[in-house]
Design a protein around this motif. Structure first.
Motif, PDB file in Angstrom:
ATOM      1  N   TRP B 244      14.767 -16.908   6.286  1.00 29.84           N
ATOM      2  CA  TRP B 244      13.487 -17.219   6.916  1.00 29.84           C
ATOM      3  C   TRP B 244      12.596 -17.975   5.928  1.00 29.84           C
ATOM      4  O   TRP B 244      12.741 -17.803   4.713  1.00 29.84           O
ATOM      5  N   GLY B 245      11.672 -18.734   6.448  1.00 31.04           N
ATOM      6  CA  GLY B 245      10.752 -19.435   5.550  1.00 31.04           C
ATOM      7  C   GLY B 245       9.380 -19.590   6.176  1.00 31.04           C
ATOM      8  O   GLY B 245       9.231 -19.566   7.400  1.00 31.04           O
ATOM      9  N   ILE B 246       8.387 -19.703   5.302  1.00 29.19           N
ATOM     10  CA  ILE B 246       7.028 -20.015   5.771  1.00 29.19           C
ATOM     11  C   ILE B 246       6.573 -21.277   5.043  1.00 29.19           C
ATOM     12  O   ILE B 246       6.654 -21.363   3.810  1.00 29.19           O
ATOM     13  N   GLY B 247       6.125 -22.242   5.812  1.00 30.87           N
ATOM     14  CA  GLY B 247       5.603 -23.483   5.245  1.00 30.87           C
ATOM     15  C   GLY B 247       4.083 -23.456   5.276  1.00 30.87           C
ATOM     16  O   GLY B 247       3.499 -23.079   6.286  1.00 30.87           O
ATOM     17  N   ILE B 248       3.475 -23.814   4.156  1.00 29.12           N
ATOM     18  CA  ILE B 248       2.001 -23.795   4.075  1.00 29.12           C
ATOM     19  C   ILE B 248       1.534 -25.151   3.567  1.00 29.12           C
ATOM     20  O   ILE B 248       1.948 -25.581   2.496  1.00 29.12           O
ATOM     21  N   GLU B 249       0.704 -25.810   4.342  1.00 31.84           N
ATOM     22  CA  GLU B 249       0.128 -27.059   3.865  1.00 31.84           C
ATOM     23  C   GLU B 249      -1.319 -26.800   3.462  1.00 31.84           C
ATOM     24  O   GLU B 249      -2.125 -26.314   4.263  1.00 31.84           O
ATOM     25  N   LEU B 250      -1.623 -27.100   2.214  1.00 30.78           N
ATOM     26  CA  LEU B 250      -2.982 -26.897   1.704  1.00 30.78           C
ATOM     27  C   LEU B 250      -3.654 -28.255   1.546  1.00 30.78           C
ATOM     28  O   LEU B 250      -2.981 -29.260   1.329  1.00 30.78           O
ATOM     29  N   ALA B 251      -4.958 -28.255   1.660  1.00 23.43           N
ATOM     30  CA  ALA B 251      -5.680 -29.518   1.522  1.00 23.43           C
ATOM     31  C   ALA B 251      -7.111 -29.255   1.092  1.00 23.43           C
ATOM     32  O   ALA B 251      -7.643 -28.163   1.308  1.00 23.43           O
ATOM     33  N   GLY B 252      -7.711 -30.259   0.496  1.00 25.61           N
ATOM     34  CA  GLY B 252      -9.140 -30.197   0.206  1.00 25.61           C
ATOM     35  C   GLY B 252      -9.466 -29.998  -1.252  1.00 25.61           C
ATOM     36  O   GLY B 252      -8.580 -29.920  -2.118  1.00 25.61           O
ATOM     37  N   VAL B 253     -10.766 -29.880  -1.523  1.00 26.33           N
ATOM     38  CA  VAL B 253     -11.235 -29.863  -2.910  1.00 26.33           C
ATOM     39  C   VAL B 253     -10.822 -28.604  -3.663  1.00 26.33           C
ATOM     40  O   VAL B 253     -10.789 -28.602  -4.884  1.00 26.33           O
ATOM     41  N   ALA B 254     -10.471 -27.532  -2.937  1.00 26.99           N
ATOM     42  CA  ALA B 254     -10.118 -26.284  -3.608  1.00 26.99           C
ATOM     43  C   ALA B 254      -8.598 -26.093  -3.677  1.00 26.99           C
ATOM     44  O   ALA B 254      -8.092 -24.980  -3.748  1.00 26.99           O
ATOM     45  N   ILE B 255      -7.880 -27.203  -3.671  1.00 25.78           N
ATOM     46  CA  ILE B 255      -6.422 -27.117  -3.521  1.00 25.78           C
ATOM     47  C   ILE B 255      -5.758 -26.365  -4.682  1.00 25.78           C
ATOM     48  O   ILE B 255      -4.809 -25.607  -4.471  1.00 25.78           O
ATOM     49  N   GLU B 256      -6.276 -26.529  -5.864  1.00 27.37           N
ATOM     50  CA  GLU B 256      -5.667 -25.833  -7.012  1.00 27.37           C
ATOM     51  C   GLU B 256      -5.915 -24.331  -6.938  1.00 27.37           C
ATOM     52  O   GLU B 256      -5.022 -23.521  -7.161  1.00 27.37           O
ATOM     53  N   PHE B 257      -7.130 -24.002  -6.597  1.00 33.68           N
ATOM     54  CA  PHE B 257      -7.494 -22.594  -6.432  1.00 33.68           C
ATOM     55  C   PHE B 257      -6.597 -21.956  -5.360  1.00 33.68           C
ATOM     56  O   PHE B 257      -6.035 -20.877  -5.553  1.00 33.68           O
ATOM     57  N   ALA B 258      -6.450 -22.673  -4.244  1.00 39.18           N
ATOM     58  CA  ALA B 258      -5.651 -22.146  -3.137  1.00 39.18           C
ATOM     59  C   ALA B 258      -4.177 -22.037  -3.539  1.00 39.18           C
ATOM     60  O   ALA B 258      -3.495 -21.072  -3.181  1.00 39.18           O
ATOM     61  N   SER B 259      -3.691 -23.013  -4.297  1.00 38.73           N
ATOM     62  CA  SER B 259      -2.286 -22.978  -4.740  1.00 38.73           C
ATOM     63  C   SER B 259      -2.042 -21.769  -5.637  1.00 38.73           C
ATOM     64  O   SER B 259      -1.023 -21.077  -5.515  1.00 38.73           O
ATOM     65  N   ASN B 260      -2.997 -21.515  -6.534  1.00 39.43           N
ATOM     66  CA  ASN B 260      -2.848 -20.357  -7.425  1.00 39.43           C
ATOM     67  C   ASN B 260      -2.867 -19.050  -6.641  1.00 39.43           C
ATOM     68  O   ASN B 260      -2.071 -18.143  -6.886  1.00 39.43           O
ATOM     69  N   LEU B 261      -3.771 -19.010  -5.679  1.00 38.98           N
ATOM     70  CA  LEU B 261      -3.874 -17.809  -4.847  1.00 38.98           C
ATOM     71  C   LEU B 261      -2.575 -17.608  -4.066  1.00 38.98           C
ATOM     72  O   LEU B 261      -2.065 -16.486  -3.950  1.00 38.98           O
ATOM     73  N   LEU B 262      -2.053 -18.712  -3.543  1.00 37.24           N
ATOM     74  CA  LEU B 262      -0.786 -18.637  -2.797  1.00 37.24           C
ATOM     75  C   LEU B 262       0.325 -18.100  -3.690  1.00 37.24           C
ATOM     76  O   LEU B 262       1.098 -17.221  -3.274  1.00 37.24           O
ATOM     77  N   ARG B 263       0.397 -18.604  -4.917  1.00 41.86           N
ATOM     78  CA  ARG B 263       1.456 -18.132  -5.836  1.00 41.86           C
ATOM     79  C   ARG B 263       1.321 -16.629  -6.096  1.00 41.86           C
ATOM     80  O   ARG B 263       2.306 -15.902  -6.103  1.00 41.86           O
ATOM     81  N   ASP B 264       0.082 -16.165  -6.268  1.00 42.78           N
ATOM     82  CA  ASP B 264      -0.139 -14.731  -6.497  1.00 42.78           C
ATOM     83  C   ASP B 264       0.319 -13.900  -5.299  1.00 42.78           C
ATOM     84  O   ASP B 264       0.989 -12.878  -5.445  1.00 42.78           O
ATOM     85  N   ILE B 265      -0.076 -14.351  -4.132  1.00 43.58           N
ATOM     86  CA  ILE B 265       0.274 -13.601  -2.916  1.00 43.58           C
ATOM     87  C   ILE B 265       1.787 -13.605  -2.721  1.00 43.58           C
ATOM     88  O   ILE B 265       2.392 -12.574  -2.413  1.00 43.58           O
ATOM     89  N   ALA B 266       2.403 -14.773  -2.937  1.00 45.25           N
ATOM     90  CA  ALA B 266       3.854 -14.894  -2.743  1.00 45.25           C
ATOM     91  C   ALA B 266       4.590 -13.984  -3.730  1.00 45.25           C
ATOM     92  O   ALA B 266       5.555 -13.303  -3.365  1.00 45.25           O
ATOM     93  N   GLN B 267       4.097 -13.961  -4.968  1.00 45.77           N
ATOM     94  CA  GLN B 267       4.729 -13.117  -5.984  1.00 45.77           C
ATOM     95  C   GLN B 267       4.704 -11.653  -5.558  1.00 45.77           C
ATOM     96  O   GLN B 267       5.670 -10.926  -5.701  1.00 45.77           O
TER      97      GLN B 267
END
Lengths: 493, 383
Positions: B244-267
């Motif tokens: 199974w997989g989940i695809g997430i598209e992030l966008a906008g000025v907070a993209i780095e913050f959101a990417s880091n948050l995503l990595r934490d949640i995924a971990q």
């Protein structure tokens, strides 16, 4: 009861309703009917024939079926806070008041939705789910008293609909009682169920197609960060130009509201605007929300744009208490008008945002021409204007003049490409202005929908649509029409 | 028929294809005149736009002629500062998005067949796509609509401003009506600032991990552009692990913050997000192409469990914000069974060819059709 012993349809309904609901939930005594003779638009009044207070879908269904059998019109009503006379009774009608249907039936956080009865007050929904990190987005200024059922009927907005949309964007499904008493379920727990979008069609139908008795709402997760900025300007035009610049910069704040000098004066006198700067010609309130870094970036950009447009000062509120304080004056603005004038008349028109400076100047000119002061409090981000015309009802003829001025403002909105209602609905107040926006064929097409749902024209008759009869004469004539014949099939185009 | 059509639209706008006249009026007034002619003659009309979805099934069946909006492709009004645009129905979706890109704006829709499809077709089918997660559905983007009634009258509803409650919301009624109630000629949309920069992540793992990830992401501060679930079979077909997989598209000025948050949640869920270059959702769309393409709706939280029995055999994409998605079946699968299964939980499975006037609302919907098109002229194959 009728003295000659012949029962009228209302007599028969009275007896049947008492049997169905018990004596407490059926109102007929003239003095008890007084609170129901108008909604938030108090300049029109008409006592209903009967008032019923159902508690369940089954009861609503039963009530409408009996009305249908007797050919008696019904008018739905929530908390009665509407500002377009949507819940204004028609003579001899049954007023179906949903305020006792006030249960939140279920909450499903995993699928982000909640099911409520129509009498649930708007902000009860957010209160019920905020602990889990969610909220219900549409937030009309009357949210502490207005009901979800009323919001559905009018497709209500609020200060946050710039970013998050109005009621229709948040209703997934409804249990709906048709004007003949039949119960249907439209939409569902998932958006865009197959088939025609009846749920989308019914939201905003102003009680003319039936009554919602259960409503499934979409919940949004609360934003991580929220910041409210207050910018004070010398002139309202500068505040308007700032709004255009913010949108032009690709920023969509959660809400953007403008209050002009007169409305600031009113809230200050009412004691609700203590934190607003002295001597400002206008203030612009901007709420920015989202992830912390984007809120920071956007707040900074918005602040710069405010200064660029000549803001005297910009205040920033970050804690919930501070934010509440900044919003308090805005939410109290309508009621505060009582400090400036014995009466006020709220108009609700929409214009393209870019036309703000021109339209505001025109409203001022029109006000002067008619000799009335007009205060402006509005959802600037949406271009949704709420001019408040200050007048004194005790002076004969003033109300008529004010209504005329209100009409001129609506025509102005349409001329610049806007609409005669952004969120209050057409109701009884604005039906005669519908032809300024729509052709006879457009209105006829809308009436086709009416034909399907309410072929006998029993559901909130005389609302929304103009007829030669209602609008050929003055609206006031219709509202106090002693014949009371407006209700039935004569309304069909 | 040709003799009557030619004076209205001119010879150059009439073609004969597969035994039917294809008429392509260049103006709304000419289109209305043709519909009026059809009304007077009781000719049945198949409506097409750019023809991107004709293969979904044969919408031409039962029609006497085909009316195409392909030449109604004018930009009527772009109010840049108001974030609104009005276009004719035949305007190509892709052309509109590229036009808007130069203003750093966009439509909040990413429909299937976006290279070819017309605006009118997107609205008539109500097809949104993955961006639905952030911007909501097609119907939520429409501020006003103009359409030709079955009697040939041009009418409108809504307006050109972002907020408007005057009159019934016929925009909602027409959206997703598959051309069965009126011929859409013009639409006004709200616009959004172009979401940039963008990054697409794919997380793969067990059903349990994905369920946890879904729940945490939906409750997190992240506001993605899209959040989609993919079946193991679909990902395997694209060259990934059959998980199974989940695809997430992030966008906008907070993209780095959101990417880091995503990595934490995924971990926290035991999975690692991988950046996917290129247009992942386009590859997904190719895989989900008809035959066998079905639209499905399930309560998002139950999607993994409900589809578990067939996830290893069929391509599936579910938009986790709404629970809507696409499932591609084949000759061997029991579609009816799945239709019933999904309906049990409040969901649905439909086959993309009509607004499905199904019970229990069949009566009301049939009455609406009857009222709007009593001669059943529009899209006879559609309902």
């Amino acid at each position: 009861m009728n003295l000659i012993g012949k029962q009228t349809p209302l007599d028969r309904l009275f007896a049947q309703f008492q049997q169905l609901l018990g004596k407490e939930r059926v109102v007929r005594a003239p003095s008890d009917l007084l609170p129901y003779e108008c909604d938030g638009l108090t300049s029109y009044k008409q006592k209903p024939g009967l008032v019923v207070l159902p508690r369940s879908t089954a009861e609503v269904s039963h009530i409408l079926r009996l009305c249908y059998q007797e050919g008696v019109p019904f008018v739905p009503r929530g908390a009665g806070t509407g500002l377009s006379g949507g819940a204004l009774p028609v003579e001899g009608c049954v007023l179906v008041v949903t305020s006792l249907m006030r249960q939140i039936l279920s909450i499903d956080y995993e699928n982000q939705r909640v099911v409520v009865q129509p009498g649930v007050v708007n902000n009860w929904v957010t209160q019920a789910v905020s602990g889990a990190g969610f909220y219900y987005a549409p937030d009309p200024s009357s949210q502490s008293v207005c009901t979800i059922g009323g919001n559905v009927a009018e497709n209500s907005g609020g200060v946050h609909c710039l970013k998050y949309g109005v009621t229709t964007n948040h209703v997934l499904g409804m249990k709906w009682v048709l004007p003949d008493g039949a119960v249907v379920e439209v939409g569902g727990i998932i958006p865009e169920m197959p088939g025609y979008d009846l749920c989308g069609l019914l939201v905003g139908s102003e009680g003319t197609l039936g009554i919602a008795t259960e409503i499934t709402l979409r919940l949004l997760k609360s934003p991580e960060a929220v910041r409210v900025l207050l910018a004070a300007f010398h002139r309202v035009e500068a505040a308007g130009a700032t709004v255009s610049d913010i949108i032009g910069a690709g920023i969509i704040p959660a809400g953007m509201e403008i209050m002009d000098r007169l409305s600031l004066e009113a809230v200050k006198q009412a004691g609700a605007g203590s934190c607003y700067p002295e001597g400002a010609g206008a203030i612009l309130l901007i709420e920015v929300d989202g992830m912390t870094p984007e809120v920071e970036v956007y707040s900074e950009a918005v602040t710069q744009l405010c200064f660029k447009n000549g803001a005297k000062q910009v205040q920033v509120a970050t804690t919930p208490e501070e934010r509440l304080q900044l919003w308090k004056g805005r939410k109290a603005a309508f009621a505060a008008m009582g400090k400036l004038s014995p009466n006020y008349y709220v108009q609700d028109g929409v214009i393209p945002r870019t036309q703000l400076p021109y339209v505001l100047a025109e409203i001022e000119r029109l006000g002067a021409e008619y000799g009335f002061k007009v205060a402006n409090v509005f959802h600037a981000g949406d271009g949704n204007l709420h001019p408040l015309i200050l007048y004194d009802q005790s002076i004969p003829g003033q109300l008529e003049q004010v209504e005329h001025l209100g009409g001129e403002i609506l025509k102005l909105c349409v001329q610049v490409g806007g609409s005669i209602s952004g969120e209050h609905g057409i109701g009884a107040d604005k039906r005669c202005y519908m032809p300024t926006m729509f052709s006879a064929a457009d209105l006829e097409t809308m009436q086709w929908v009416r034909q399907v749902f309410d072929p006998r024209n029993l559901a909130n008759p005389t609302k929304i649509f103009p007829t030669p009869r209602t609008c050929g004469e003055s609206a006031k004539f219709v509202l106090s029409n002693p014949q009371g014949k407006e209700n039935l099939a004569a309304e069909v185009w | 028929m040709n003799d009557l059509l030619t004076p209205i639209v001119g010879e150059a706008n009439i073609q004969s294809r597969e035994g039917k006249f294809w008429v392509t009026p260049p103006t709304q007034a000419q289109m209305a005149a043709v519909v009026k002619l059809c009304h007077d003659r009781a000719w049945k009309i198949a409506i097409v736009g750019q023809g991107s979805k004709l293969h979904w099934r044969n919408p031409l069946a039962g029609a006497d002629l085909v009316l195409s909006t392909a030449k109604l492709d004018r930009l009527v009004d772009h109010s840049q500062g108001d974030l609104t645009i009005t276009v004719e129905a035949g305007y190509r979706f892709a052309a509109l998005q590229s036009f808007l890109t130069q203003y750093q704006q966009c439509l909040g829709i990413d429909p299937p067949y976006r290279e070819q499809c017309s605006i009118g077709g997107v609205v008539a089918t109500g097809e949104s796509g993955s961006w639905r997660h952030r911007y909501n559905s097609v119907r939520d983007q429409i501020l006003g609509i103009k359409f030709i009634r079955s009697d040939g009258e041009i009418v409108k509803a809504g307006g050109r401003v972002v907020k408007n409650v005057a009159g019934y919301d016929l925009m909602k009624l027409l959206t997703g009506s598959y051309g069965t109630l009126g011929l859409i000629t013009e639409v006004t949309f709200r616009l959004y600032p172009l979401p940039t920069p963008r990054v697409f992540y794919l997380c793969q793992g067990s059903a349990e991990a994905m369920q946890k990830l879904r729940s945490l992401l939906l409750r997190s501060a992240i506001t993605p552009l899209s959040l989609d679930l993919y079946s193991p079979y679909l990902l395997q077909q694209l060259g990934y692990q059959p998980q199974w997989g989940i695809g997430i598209e992030l966008a906008g000025v907070a993209i780095e913050f959101a990417s880091n948050l995503l990595r934490d949640i995924a971990q926290n869920c035991g999975v690692t997000p991988q950046v996917v270059e290129g247009d992942f959702n386009r590859s997904v769309a190719h895989l989900l192409e008809t035959p066998g393409r079905c639209k499905v709706g399930v309560p998002s939280a139950q999607a993994l469990e409900i589809f578990a029995p067939i996830a290893d055999r069929y391509p599936l994409q579910i938009h986790l914000g709404s629970g809507l998605g696409v499932l591609k079946g084949d000759d061997t699968w029991d579609r009816q069974y799945w239709q019933q299964e999904l309906a049990k939980g409040g969901g649905f499975l439909s086959t993309y060819n009509s607004p499905m006037l199904s019970p229990p609302l069949q009566d009301l919907m049939t009455k609406i059709k009857q009222q709007f098109d009593p001669l059943h002229l529009f899209n006879p194959a559609g309902c």
